[in-house]
Scaffold this active site. Structure first.
Site, PDB file in Angstrom:
ATOM      1  N   HIS A 243      44.611  32.903  42.512  1.00  0.00           N
ATOM      2  CA  HIS A 243      45.649  33.367  41.582  1.00  0.00           C
ATOM      3  C   HIS A 243      46.483  32.205  41.058  1.00  0.00           C
ATOM      4  CE1 HIS A 243      45.339  37.634  43.471  1.00  0.00           C
ATOM      5  NE2 HIS A 243      44.429  37.422  42.555  1.00  0.00           N
ATOM      6  N   HIS A 354      36.771  45.807  40.673  1.00  0.00           N
ATOM      7  CA  HIS A 354      37.808  46.835  40.813  1.00  0.00           C
ATOM      8  C   HIS A 354      37.720  47.743  39.592  1.00  0.00           C
ATOM      9  CE1 HIS A 354      40.006  44.328  37.882  1.00  0.00           C
ATOM     10  NE2 HIS A 354      39.628  43.301  38.625  1.00  0.00           N
ATOM     11  N   HIS A 361      44.125  46.286  37.674  1.00  0.00           N
ATOM     12  CA  HIS A 361      43.543  46.826  38.917  1.00  0.00           C
ATOM     13  C   HIS A 361      43.833  48.318  38.844  1.00  0.00           C
ATOM     14  CE1 HIS A 361      44.119  42.600  40.800  1.00  0.00           C
ATOM     15  NE2 HIS A 361      43.065  42.665  40.012  1.00  0.00           N
ATOM     16  N   TYR A 388      33.792  29.261  45.599  1.00  0.00           N
ATOM     17  CA  TYR A 388      34.952  28.363  45.611  1.00  0.00           C
ATOM     18  C   TYR A 388      34.773  27.383  46.762  1.00  0.00           C
ATOM     19  CZ  TYR A 388      36.295  32.606  43.157  1.00  0.00           C
ATOM     20  OH  TYR A 388      36.290  33.695  42.320  1.00  0.00           O
ATOM     21  N   ARG A 405      33.969  31.360  38.750  1.00  0.00           N
ATOM     22  CA  ARG A 405      33.910  32.830  38.769  1.00  0.00           C
ATOM     23  C   ARG A 405      33.424  33.266  37.397  1.00  0.00           C
ATOM     24  NH1 ARG A 405      38.495  33.810  40.600  1.00  0.00           N
ATOM     25  NH2 ARG A 405      39.819  34.225  38.784  1.00  0.00           N
ATOM     26  N   GLU A 407      33.263  36.904  35.220  1.00  0.00           N
ATOM     27  CA  GLU A 407      33.740  38.296  35.313  1.00  0.00           C
ATOM     28  C   GLU A 407      33.542  39.023  33.993  1.00  0.00           C
ATOM     29  OE1 GLU A 407      38.021  38.658  35.926  1.00  0.00           O
ATOM     30  OE2 GLU A 407      37.737  40.723  36.631  1.00  0.00           O
TER      31      GLU A 407
END
Ligand code: GLY
Ligand code: MN
Ligand code: MN
Length: 440
Positions: A243, A354, A361, A388, A405, A407
């Site tokens: 984050h 999610h 989310h 990571y 990542r 997504e």
């Protein structure tokens, strides 16, 4: 308010009331206006549950649904019109507007809330309210309940049950209507364009915040009210911080940059991550890991179809990532052992997705009766595996500090799935083509 939203909100309220039956009362407060510092406020964002049922974007409002009530089922408390306030702070719908625009059966001044709520509660058996989100409002709900209880001697029966609304309302929100899907496609298309824009504009030596500004430019000029969540632009090892939102550091040639950003369009979120070289091309280590994450993501997306379980994409992604880490010698042992002991966790510590909707989310249960939920048409989820390798990881030096990542947002359809964010480039060839053009 546009006619489609008005109709959808009305259908949602009806569907909820049908689930809950007569002698029920639903209470949903609007989001509060929050101070940022001193007397400066954050831009207002309505509570998603409240907006889903009303399409109303003002603070200081409370929705009550009372199925079967003779005086009206849809009761709204909102601010009174006020000329001076409207000159300073913007229009208010007011009570007449709540009836004519939103279709409320009755509308009252929000200042009358404490006076009227005990009366509205009196004939009800069950109160549906999401307790525990706002202490001050919780206290008011309890105080109204107690006021009704105190009237027992005059023959008024107080509600006997206080239930969490979430389960019912959030099951409705989990299944997107065709109009919601249209808005989510739009949020996805704008956000995909923003990612492509930064892939074209990034140059070594730029700062992370410069890329954040390019994303924001594309979101806002395309009609998004804001990013759907705080944008992450992490260069090099900062891509390993899940984050990371500081976005202050310079971007160096030879490193990757991980960008997790999506716009909010008409209250619906997109959520995209792309990782690409700051310079012209991937190094061989970066490319090896990137190909593993991409394969994991593609195989996980293939699992998104009706009758698969919620967890199937995650299981598949983990298997492909673990296999890749073994092939590269970053992990040792057998695949079964790596999976069973979760030896991949230092390099992949989050879940693969999610629900996605009005909230990034989004709401909705992931398990039903202790089992992972089946995927069904109309659900939207993200698929976001990553790897990571922390700067101090116990691996060969050449792997360290690589964070990746990928997504995408995926709609479950009757035939299988639709990748809403497909337009954001992600193959090595497509990305390197864009980066070559950008840097030459
Ligand atoms: N951007 C938040 C997430 O990917 O879950
Ligand atoms: Mn994301
Ligand atoms: Mn996500």
């Amino acid at each position: 308010m546009n006619e489609i939203l008005r109709r959808e909100c009305s259908e949602r309220r009806k569907a909820l009331m049908n689930m809950l039956g007569e002698r029920a009362m639903v209470i949903v407060p609007a989001a509060e206006q929050c101070l940022r510092n001193r007397d400066t406020e954050y831009r207002y964002r309505q509570d998603s549950d409240f907006y889903y049922l009303t399409g109303f974007n003002e603070p200081e409002a409370v929705l009550c649904l009372l199925p079967g009530r003779t005086g009206g089922e849809f009761v709204l408390f909102c601010r009174k019109r006020d000329r001076a306030q409207e000159i300073w702070n913007g229009y208010r719908l007011g009570q007449e507007g709540a009836v004519s625009e939103l279709g409320a059966d009755q509308a009252f001044d929000i200042l009358e809330l404490d006076e009227r709520m005990p009366e509205l509660m009196s004939g009800c058996e069950r109160i549906y309210y999401a307790l525990g989100k706002r202490t001050s409002f919780d206290r008011r709900v309890v105080s109204w309940l107690n006021q009704v209880r105190a009237k027992a001697r005059s023959g008024i029966r107080a509600p006997q049950e206080l239930l969490m609304l979430d389960h019912w309302l959030h099951d409705l929100r989990l299944f997107k209507s065709s109009e919601e899907i249209r808005l989510m496609r739009k949020a996805a298309a704008i956000s995909a364009r923003a990612h492509e824009r930064v892939m074209r504009m990034c140059r070594p030596g730029m700062f992370e915040y410069e890329l954040e500004a390019e994303l924001l430019h594309e979101f806002v000029r395309s009609g998004c009210s804001a990013p759907a969540y705080t944008t992450i632009v992490g260069g090099g090892p900062r891509g390993c911080i899940l984050h990371y939102v500081e976005n202050r550091a310079p971007l160096r040639d030879g490193e990757l940059v991980l960008i997790d950003a999506g716009g909010e369009y008409e209250s619906y979120a997109a959520d995209i991550t792309r990782t690409f070289p700051v310079g012209k091309a991937f190094s061989s280590e970066q490319r090896s890991l990137y190909e593993i994450v991409l394969a994991a993501q593609q195989q996980a997306i293939a699992q998104v179809q009706p009758d698969q379980h919620w967890n199937d994409p995650h299981d598949r992604a983990v298997r492909v990532l673990a296999r890749g880490l073994l092939d590269e010698g970053i992990l040792n042992g057998s695949l079964d052992e790596v999976l069973e002991k979760e030896l991949y966790r230092p390099f992949y510590m989050h879940r693969t997705g999610h629900w996605l909707g009005m909230d990034v989310h989004d709401v909705g249960d992931y398990k039903v009766d202790q089992s992972w939920r089946m995927l069904e048409p109309g659900m939207v989820l993200t698929v976001e595996p990553g790897l990571y390798i922390a700067p101090d990881a116990d691996v060969e030096e050449r792997w360290r500090g690589i964070g990746i990542r990928i997504e995408d947002d995926v709609l479950v359809t009757r035939q299988g799935h639709e990748v809403l964010t497909e337009a954001a480039p992600k193959s090595v060839a497509d990305i390197e083509r864009l980066r070559q053009d950008a840097c030459s």
